[in-house]
Design an enzyme around this catalytic site. Structure first.
Site, PDB file in Angstrom:
ATOM      1  N   THR A   1     -27.208  32.390  57.597  1.00  0.00           N
ATOM      2  CA  THR A   1     -27.643  32.097  56.238  1.00  0.00           C
ATOM      3  C   THR A   1     -27.169  33.219  55.326  1.00  0.00           C
ATOM      4  OG1 THR A   1     -29.691  31.232  57.221  1.00  0.00           O
ATOM      5  CG2 THR A   1     -29.692  31.531  54.858  1.00  0.00           C
TER       6      THR A   1
ATOM      7  N   ARG B   1     -31.671  17.119  60.683  1.00  0.00           N
ATOM      8  CA  ARG B   1     -32.433  18.362  60.819  1.00  0.00           C
ATOM      9  C   ARG B   1     -32.293  19.254  59.586  1.00  0.00           C
ATOM     10  NH1 ARG B   1     -31.302  24.208  60.815  1.00  0.00           N
ATOM     11  NH2 ARG B   1     -32.967  25.180  62.021  1.00  0.00           N
ATOM     12  N   ILE B   2     -33.419  19.801  59.127  1.00  0.00           N
ATOM     13  CA  ILE B   2     -33.447  20.747  58.016  1.00  0.00           C
ATOM     14  C   ILE B   2     -34.206  21.983  58.481  1.00  0.00           C
ATOM     15  CG2 ILE B   2     -34.303  21.196  55.683  1.00  0.00           C
ATOM     16  CD1 ILE B   2     -33.998  18.184  55.148  1.00  0.00           C
ATOM     17  N   GLY B   3     -33.656  23.147  58.207  1.00  0.00           N
ATOM     18  CA  GLY B   3     -34.293  24.395  58.610  1.00  0.00           C
ATOM     19  C   GLY B   3     -35.161  24.992  57.529  1.00  0.00           C
ATOM     20  N   ASP B   4     -35.348  26.301  57.586  1.00  0.00           N
ATOM     21  CA  ASP B   4     -36.269  26.969  56.669  1.00  0.00           C
ATOM     22  C   ASP B   4     -35.661  27.304  55.312  1.00  0.00           C
ATOM     23  OD1 ASP B   4     -34.704  28.938  58.283  1.00  0.00           O
ATOM     24  OD2 ASP B   4     -35.669  30.351  56.917  1.00  0.00           O
TER      25      ASP B   4
ATOM     26  N   THR C   1     -33.319  34.844  57.354  1.00  0.00           N
ATOM     27  CA  THR C   1     -32.225  34.297  58.142  1.00  0.00           C
ATOM     28  C   THR C   1     -32.628  34.349  59.608  1.00  0.00           C
ATOM     29  OG1 THR C   1     -29.930  34.602  58.864  1.00  0.00           O
ATOM     30  CG2 THR C   1     -31.094  36.576  58.126  1.00  0.00           C
ATOM     31  N   GLY C   2     -32.588  33.216  60.258  1.00  0.00           N
ATOM     32  CA  GLY C   2     -32.989  33.197  61.658  1.00  0.00           C
ATOM     33  C   GLY C   2     -33.170  31.791  62.166  1.00  0.00           C
ATOM     34  N   HIS C   3     -33.862  31.663  63.270  1.00  0.00           N
ATOM     35  CA  HIS C   3     -34.138  30.357  63.874  1.00  0.00           C
ATOM     36  C   HIS C   3     -35.167  29.646  62.990  1.00  0.00           C
ATOM     37  CE1 HIS C   3     -34.860  28.008  67.869  1.00  0.00           C
ATOM     38  NE2 HIS C   3     -34.723  27.214  66.825  1.00  0.00           N
TER      39      HIS C   3
END
Length: 355
Positions: A219, A247-250, A270-272
């Site tokens: 990110t 799929r959508i992340g944070d 930024t991460g999982h």
């Protein structure tokens, strides 16, 4: 003749009076605008370009130089906007767009591939003074997702728009439309092929194996303190390599990957992403500053290196409080990061050993 001269003199007097009023009015407006800036105010900026398994063994000298150059370019461009008295949102967008235009980062041009060999991009921005926020998710044809997120914040009554609807909205306001292939890079295609081979062999093992963490995140983000005393945060990403099913992340989720509040702090993560969503990472850091009176350093480290790490979540954040204090913790091997603090000190780092 006398009457004509009198009329002429009267007209000249009225014109002179109107010009005088106009001059005073403009002078007042200029003074008013200038006085809204605290002459003693200071600015600060911090940014990241993703975290993960980043070590000297994985980067050669030329690659490292390229990363540091783009980090510094984005950092200084955002800082110049702050020094010029621009609103913090301008600085955030300016810096992020430089990284979106670089194939080095998982955002914009350098976005990873979905399982179906496309690119779906997400972004968000939040203003700490108004608590207004905007986000876009799963967009495929917008050149600058962070610009689209800003439009959602400033021109709509919504916070998040997705897919085709988000694109229709962005194009209505004149954002550039591009073919999805604009985001194609050989490096990301190789990463997709590698990920798909592992997924097809054993999907559960792929997602459970910590060694595959780098497929799951990447990110870019920026946080700033502007001359008006405002905190602003923004984040942009291409998401997870080989993602599917929408799929959508944070990153586009306010409170998870992005948060800003003038009363506490601004954060970009930024991460999982799944972990950042579950633990409401960005907002949690600011809540610890606001309600527990913790320093930004303590709050950010607690969430990243205790809450996240203990749950198995990997990644990092850039965080800044309303005094311009900066913290950039991460629990991975490295994180692309840079900052200029309120004293003007410049810091650019990649590896965990750099302070």
């Amino acid at each position: 003749m006398q009457v004509t001269n009198l009329l002429r003199l009267r007209t000249q007097f009225v014109c002179a009076l109107m010009l005088s009023i106009s001059f005073v009015s403009n002078a007042f407006e200029t003074e008013s605008t200038t006085s809204s800036l605290n002459p003693n105010a200071k600015v600060a900026i911090a940014l990241h370009g993703g975290a993960g398994t980043i070590s000297k063994a994985n980067l050669n000298a030329e690659q490292e130089k390229a990363y540091r150059a783009i980090l510094e370019q984005a950092l200084r461009a955002g800082y110049r906007a702050l020094q010029a008295g621009e609103d913090g949102s301008v600085a955030v967008i300016t810096a992020i767009q430089i990284m979106e235009d670089s194939p080095l980062f998982n955002a914009g041009v350098g976005a990873v591939y979905t399982y179906d060999e496309e690119h779906e991009l997400d972004a968000s921005i939040m203003h700490g003074r108004t608590k207004q926020a905007g986000a876009v998710a799963s967009v495929k044809h917008i050149k600058s997702p962070i610009a689209a997120a800003n439009l959602v914040m400033t021109e709509s009554v919504h916070v998040m728009l997705t897919g085709g609807g988000a694109e229709d909205f962005a194009f209505k306001y004149g954002l550039e439309k591009v073919d999805n292939s604009v985001f194609n890079t050989e490096r990301r295609k190789k990463a997709l092929d590698s990920a798909k081979a592992k997924i097809q062999a054993n999907e559960q093992a792929f997602f459970a194996n910590p060694e595959n963490a780098d497929y799951k995140f990447g990110t870019v983000g920026v946080v700033v303190l502007d001359l008006h005393g405002n905190l602003v945060a923004g984040t942009s990403t291409g998401g997870m390599t080989a993602k599917r099913f929408g799929r959508i992340g944070d990153s586009p989720i306010i409170g998870a990957g992005t948060y800003a509040d003038n009363d506490s702090c601004a954060v970009s993560g930024t991460g999982h992403g799944e972990y950042f969503i579950r633990f409401n990472v960005a907002a949690d850091i600011c809540a610890r500053v606001k309600y527990q009176d913790k320093t930004i350093e303590v709050a950010a480290n607690e969430v990243v290196n205790q809450v996240l790490a203990e749950a198995g979540g990997t990644g990092g954040v850039i965080a800044m409080d309303n005094q311009g204090n900066i913290s950039m913790p991460f629990n991975t091997e490295g994180m692309y990061r840079a900052s200029i603090d309120t004293s003007g000190k410049v810091t650019i780092g990649i590896y965990g050993s750099e302070k």
